[in-house]
Design a protein around this motif. Structure first.
Motif, PDB file in Angstrom:
ATOM      1  N   ALA A 158       0.840  -1.202   0.000  1.00 51.70           N
ATOM      2  CA  ALA A 158       0.000   0.000   0.000  1.00 51.70           C
ATOM      3  C   ALA A 158       0.875   1.252   0.000  1.00 51.70           C
ATOM      4  CB  ALA A 158      -0.918  -0.001   1.210  1.00 51.70           C
ATOM      5  N   ALA A 159       0.578   2.157  -0.916  1.00 54.49           N
ATOM      6  CA  ALA A 159       1.359   3.394  -1.032  1.00 54.49           C
ATOM      7  C   ALA A 159       0.775   4.468  -0.133  1.00 54.49           C
ATOM      8  CB  ALA A 159       1.382   3.852  -2.483  1.00 54.49           C
ATOM      9  N   ALA A 160       0.710   4.177   1.149  1.00 49.27           N
ATOM     10  CA  ALA A 160       0.148   5.127   2.118  1.00 49.27           C
ATOM     11  C   ALA A 160       0.639   4.752   3.505  1.00 49.27           C
ATOM     12  CB  ALA A 160      -1.377   5.116   2.067  1.00 49.27           C
ATOM     13  N   SER A 161       0.577   5.725   4.431  1.00 47.21           N
ATOM     14  CA  SER A 161       0.953   5.476   5.817  1.00 47.21           C
ATOM     15  C   SER A 161      -0.250   4.872   6.529  1.00 47.21           C
ATOM     16  CB  SER A 161       1.380   6.787   6.497  1.00 47.21           C
ATOM     17  OG  SER A 161       1.637   6.585   7.865  1.00 47.21           O
ATOM     18  N   VAL A 162      -0.263   3.537   6.666  1.00 48.87           N
ATOM     19  CA  VAL A 162      -1.411   2.818   7.207  1.00 48.87           C
ATOM     20  C   VAL A 162      -0.990   2.010   8.428  1.00 48.87           C
ATOM     21  CG1 VAL A 162      -3.300   1.238   6.703  1.00 48.87           C
ATOM     22  CG2 VAL A 162      -2.299   2.593   4.853  1.00 48.87           C
ATOM     23  N   SER A 163      -1.751   2.145   9.506  1.00 48.01           N
ATOM     24  CA  SER A 163      -1.588   1.296  10.680  1.00 48.01           C
ATOM     25  C   SER A 163      -2.835   0.441  10.814  1.00 48.01           C
ATOM     26  CB  SER A 163      -1.402   2.133  11.949  1.00 48.01           C
ATOM     27  OG  SER A 163      -0.208   2.888  11.889  1.00 48.01           O
ATOM     28  N   VAL A 164      -2.661  -0.847  11.124  1.00 47.94           N
ATOM     29  CA  VAL A 164      -3.772  -1.788  11.164  1.00 47.94           C
ATOM     30  C   VAL A 164      -3.811  -2.486  12.517  1.00 47.94           C
ATOM     31  CG1 VAL A 164      -4.868  -3.778  10.057  1.00 47.94           C
ATOM     32  CG2 VAL A 164      -3.542  -2.172   8.681  1.00 47.94           C
ATOM     33  N   ARG A 165      -5.017  -2.643  13.067  1.00 47.35           N
ATOM     34  CA  ARG A 165      -5.237  -3.443  14.256  1.00 47.35           C
ATOM     35  C   ARG A 165      -6.379  -4.409  13.960  1.00 47.35           C
ATOM     36  NH1 ARG A 165      -1.235  -1.181  14.772  1.00 47.35           N
ATOM     37  NH2 ARG A 165      -0.415   0.060  16.523  1.00 47.35           N
ATOM     38  N   THR A 166      -6.137  -5.704  14.151  1.00 44.01           N
ATOM     39  CA  THR A 166      -7.171  -6.693  13.878  1.00 44.01           C
ATOM     40  C   THR A 166      -8.113  -6.827  15.067  1.00 44.01           C
ATOM     41  OG1 THR A 166      -5.900  -8.568  14.745  1.00 44.01           O
ATOM     42  CG2 THR A 166      -5.533  -7.948  12.435  1.00 44.01           C
TER      43      THR A 166
ATOM     44  N   ALA B  17     -23.517  20.573  14.424  1.00 50.49           N
ATOM     45  CA  ALA B  17     -22.829  19.817  13.395  1.00 50.49           C
ATOM     46  C   ALA B  17     -21.603  20.614  12.964  1.00 50.49           C
ATOM     47  CB  ALA B  17     -23.745  19.573  12.189  1.00 50.49           C
ATOM     48  N   VAL B  18     -20.436  19.993  13.002  1.00 51.75           N
ATOM     49  CA  VAL B  18     -19.203  20.704  12.714  1.00 51.75           C
ATOM     50  C   VAL B  18     -18.449  20.001  11.596  1.00 51.75           C
ATOM     51  CG1 VAL B  18     -18.977  21.592  15.057  1.00 51.75           C
ATOM     52  CG2 VAL B  18     -17.938  19.407  14.481  1.00 51.75           C
ATOM     53  N   ALA B  19     -17.604  20.776  10.913  1.00 53.47           N
ATOM     54  CA  ALA B  19     -16.710  20.210   9.897  1.00 53.47           C
ATOM     55  C   ALA B  19     -15.448  19.739  10.602  1.00 53.47           C
ATOM     56  CB  ALA B  19     -16.384  21.254   8.837  1.00 53.47           C
ATOM     57  N   THR B  20     -15.216  18.446  10.610  1.00 50.45           N
ATOM     58  CA  THR B  20     -14.089  17.882  11.343  1.00 50.45           C
ATOM     59  C   THR B  20     -12.833  17.866  10.484  1.00 50.45           C
ATOM     60  OG1 THR B  20     -14.716  15.645  10.656  1.00 50.45           O
ATOM     61  CG2 THR B  20     -15.603  16.456  12.741  1.00 50.45           C
ATOM     62  N   SER B  21     -11.684  17.818  11.157  1.00 52.53           N
ATOM     63  CA  SER B  21     -10.412  17.752  10.432  1.00 52.53           C
ATOM     64  C   SER B  21     -10.049  16.328  10.042  1.00 52.53           C
ATOM     65  CB  SER B  21      -9.290  18.345  11.294  1.00 52.53           C
ATOM     66  OG  SER B  21      -9.103  17.586  12.471  1.00 52.53           O
TER      67      SER B  21
ATOM     68  N   GLY C   4      -2.355  11.798   7.471  1.00 52.73           N
ATOM     69  CA  GLY C   4      -2.120  12.732   6.382  1.00 52.73           C
ATOM     70  C   GLY C   4      -3.380  12.980   5.582  1.00 52.73           C
ATOM     71  N   PRO C   5      -3.389  13.995   4.718  1.00 53.95           N
ATOM     72  CA  PRO C   5      -4.586  14.339   3.933  1.00 53.95           C
ATOM     73  C   PRO C   5      -5.080  13.176   3.085  1.00 53.95           C
ATOM     74  CG  PRO C   5      -2.917  16.065   3.786  1.00 53.95           C
ATOM     75  CD  PRO C   5      -2.258  14.901   4.458  1.00 53.95           C
ATOM     76  N   GLN C   6      -6.389  12.901   3.174  1.00 53.16           N
ATOM     77  CA  GLN C   6      -6.999  11.802   2.433  1.00 53.16           C
ATOM     78  C   GLN C   6      -8.223  12.275   1.650  1.00 53.16           C
ATOM     79  OE1 GLN C   6      -5.412   8.919   2.509  1.00 53.16           O
ATOM     80  NE2 GLN C   6      -3.986   9.565   4.119  1.00 53.16           N
TER      81      GLN C   6
ATOM     82  N   SER D 158     -13.702  16.308   4.713  1.00 48.75           N
ATOM     83  CA  SER D 158     -13.493  16.225   6.154  1.00 48.75           C
ATOM     84  C   SER D 158     -12.472  15.147   6.500  1.00 48.75           C
ATOM     85  CB  SER D 158     -14.824  15.951   6.861  1.00 48.75           C
ATOM     86  OG  SER D 158     -15.687  17.057   6.749  1.00 48.75           O
ATOM     87  N   ALA D 159     -11.398  15.084   5.737  1.00 42.95           N
ATOM     88  CA  ALA D 159     -10.330  14.111   5.986  1.00 42.95           C
ATOM     89  C   ALA D 159      -8.984  14.783   5.768  1.00 42.95           C
ATOM     90  CB  ALA D 159     -10.487  12.894   5.071  1.00 42.95           C
ATOM     91  N   THR D 160      -8.873  16.023   6.244  1.00 44.27           N
ATOM     92  CA  THR D 160      -7.669  16.808   6.016  1.00 44.27           C
ATOM     93  C   THR D 160      -6.458  16.238   6.732  1.00 44.27           C
ATOM     94  OG1 THR D 160      -9.065  18.772   5.839  1.00 44.27           O
ATOM     95  CG2 THR D 160      -6.700  19.131   6.122  1.00 44.27           C
ATOM     96  N   THR D 161      -6.654  15.757   7.950  1.00 43.75           N
ATOM     97  CA  THR D 161      -5.519  15.263   8.740  1.00 43.75           C
ATOM     98  C   THR D 161      -5.392  13.752   8.741  1.00 43.75           C
ATOM     99  OG1 THR D 161      -6.866  15.240  10.756  1.00 43.75           O
ATOM    100  CG2 THR D 161      -5.644  17.261  10.262  1.00 43.75           C
ATOM    101  N   GLY D 162      -6.462  13.035   8.441  1.00 38.69           N
ATOM    102  CA  GLY D 162      -6.380  11.583   8.430  1.00 38.69           C
ATOM    103  C   GLY D 162      -7.746  10.930   8.479  1.00 38.69           C
ATOM    104  N   VAL D 163      -7.740   9.596   8.451  1.00 36.89           N
ATOM    105  CA  VAL D 163      -8.973   8.809   8.416  1.00 36.89           C
ATOM    106  C   VAL D 163      -8.814   7.573   9.297  1.00 36.89           C
ATOM    107  CG1 VAL D 163     -10.479   7.381   6.970  1.00 36.89           C
ATOM    108  CG2 VAL D 163      -9.672   9.573   6.112  1.00 36.89           C
ATOM    109  N   VAL D 164      -9.876   7.233   9.992  1.00 45.04           N
ATOM    110  CA  VAL D 164      -9.973   5.956  10.694  1.00 45.04           C
ATOM    111  C   VAL D 164     -11.114   5.167  10.049  1.00 45.04           C
ATOM    112  CG1 VAL D 164     -10.501   4.798  12.867  1.00 45.04           C
ATOM    113  CG2 VAL D 164      -9.116   6.879  12.878  1.00 45.04           C
TER     114      VAL D 164
END
Length: 352
Positions: free
Chosen positions: A34-42, A106-110, A136-138, A145-151
Motif C-alpha cells: 500500500a502506497a500510504a501510511s497505514v496502521s492496522v489493528r485486527t 454539526a461541525v466540519a471535522t479535520s 495525512g490528507p486523504q 473532512s479528511a484533512t488530517t487523516g482517516v480511521v
C-alpha cells in the motif's frame, strides 16, 4: 476481570509474518504494497488486549489521539455537543472544531471516521474485523473532512456456510458491567447469511452513586451472494448513550488557596441516540468492479445541564443553573458510487 473465548494458539516454531489485506485505498491490497501510511489493528488483537473504545484502540498508534466524540467534552451533564463522531480525533496535533457552550452543533471535522464504508458510521466499537488508520490528507478518496487523516473500521460480515457465536463479559470496580457478543446464522448455505451483534456497557461514577455512563448498541447485517460476481449487504445499527455528571464539585477555599471545599451538586444527565440503515452492492464486471454504498443515519439528543455557579456562603444557598437542551432529529444521507479496476489488471485505477 474479564472472560472471553480463547483464540487458537500459534506454534512458535512455525510462526511467520502473514499477509495483511487492507482496503484503506478503496481496494483490497497487501499492506506491505500500500502506497500510504497505514496502521492496522485486527479484531482478534483488540479483543485480546481488552480494547473496545476508539480512544483505547488508537492509544498506541503514532500521531493519533482521542476517539469518537460520543459525549460532549464542553458541557457538564450533556451528551450532545456534536453529531460528528470524528470531532474527538486529533491527528498530528491538529484538532477538530467542537460544539460551543453545550450546544448541539454539526461541525466540519479535520479527520474522518468510516464504519463499514459509511461516513461517520454507527457501531464501530464491537465485533470488529479490523481498524485501519491513515495519517495525512486523504481528501481524494475520503472527501473534504479528511484533512488530517482517516480511521476506517470494518466489522465482521455474515458467514454464509457455518453457524457460530462468541461472547465476552467484563466486570470491574465502580460496578463496571460490559457484555458484547455476536451470532452468525447461515440461512441459505453459501448464498444468504445473517449476523447479529450487540454491546452493553455500564459503569457508576467516581464521586456519586448511579450509572455515570451507559451504552447500548445493536447491529444486524444480512449478506446475499447469489453468484461469485454479485454480493448485496443490507445493514441496520443503533446506538443509545446516557451520561450523568455531577454529584460533587470542588472549589478552592477563599481562606486557604491550597485546600478545596467539596460541595454536593445535582446530577445532570444527557442522552443521545443514533440509528443507521445502509447497504453495499458489489458487482464484478470482468475487468472492473462496481460498488455502491447508500446510507441513511439519524441522530437526536436531549440533555440537562445542572451546575453550581457559586458555592454556598453561610445561610445562603449557592447559585445554580438548570437548562434543558433538546435537539431535533438530524438526518444524514450519503451515497458512494465507485468503479475500480479488477485485481488482475495491469493498470490500477478507480473513479467515483
Amino acid at each position: 476481570m474479564a472472560w472471553s473465548q480463547e483464540a487458537p494458539q500459534t506454534d512458535p516454531g512455525t510462526a511467520n509474518l502473514g499477509e495483511v489485506v487492507v482496503t484503506a485505498q478503496r481496494r483490497s491490497e497487501n499492506l506491505q504494497r500500500a502506497a500510504a501510511s497505514v496502521s492496522v489493528r485486527t479484531g482478534q488483537e483488540l479483543e485480546a488486549e481488552g480494547k473496545y473504545t476508539l480512544s483505547a484502540i488508537l492509544e498506541d498508534i503514532p500521531g493519533v489521539t482521542g476517539g469518537a466524540a460520543t459525549f460532549a467534552a464542553s458541557s457538564p451533564g450533556s451528551s450532545a455537543g456534536t453529531d460528528s463522531p470524528a470531532a474527538g480525533l486529533n491527528f498530528r496535533g491538529i484538532p477538530s472544531n467542537t460544539g460551543i457552550g453545550g450546544s448541539s452543533t454539526a461541525v466540519a471535522t479535520s479527520a474522518a471516521i468510516y464504519v463499514d464504508g459509511v461516513y461517520s458510521g454507527v457501531g464501530g466499537s464491537y465485533d470488529i474485523n479490523r481498524v485501519e488508520v491513515l495519517r495525512g490528507p486523504q481528501g481524494t478518496l475520503y472527501g473534504r473532512s479528511a484533512t488530517t487523516g482517516v480511521v476506517t473500521v470494518r466489522t465482521n460480515d455474515p458467514g454464509l456456510s457455518e453457524f457460530g457465536f462468541n461472547a465476552t463479559a467484563e466486570a470491574g470496580n465502580h460496578d463496571l458491567r460490559h457484555v458484547t457478543g455476536a451470532v452468525n446464522v447461515p440461512i441459505i448455505d453459501g448464498k444468504l447469511g445473517l449476523r447479529l451483534a450487540g454491546n452493553y456497557f455500564d459503569r457508576d461514577g467516581y464521586f456519586s452513586a448511579g450509572d455515570a455512563i451507559t451504552n447500548k448498541d445493536l447491529r444486524a447485517k444480512l449478506l446475499y451472494q447469489p453468484t461469485e460476481d454479485l454480493s448485496v449487504l443490507l445493514g441496520y445499527a443503533q446506538q443509545d448513550n446516557t451520561q450523568h455528571s455531577g454529584g460533587v464539585t470542588f472549589n478552592v477555599s477563599a481562606t486557604d488557596p491550597e485546600s478545596y471545599i467539596a460541595n454536593p451538586n445535582p446530577i445532570g444527565d444527557g442522552e443521545n441516540a443514533f440509528k443507521q440503515y445502509w447497504a453495499e452492492f458489489n458487482w464484478s464486471l470482468g475487468d472492473m468492479t462496481l460498488t455502491y454504498i447508500p446510507a441513511f443515519r439519524t441522530w437526536e439528543s436531549v440533555a440537562r445541564n445542572i451546575a453550581i455557579i457559586a458555592p454556598p456562603a453561610g445561610p445562603f444557598p449557592g447559585l445554580g443553573a438548570d437548562q434543558i437542551i433538546t435537539t431535533p432529529t438530524d438526518e444524514f444521507i450519503t451515497h458512494e458510487l465507485r468503479l475500480a479496476s479488477g485485481t488482475g489488471s495491469r493498470l490500477t485505477w478507480q473513479a467515483g
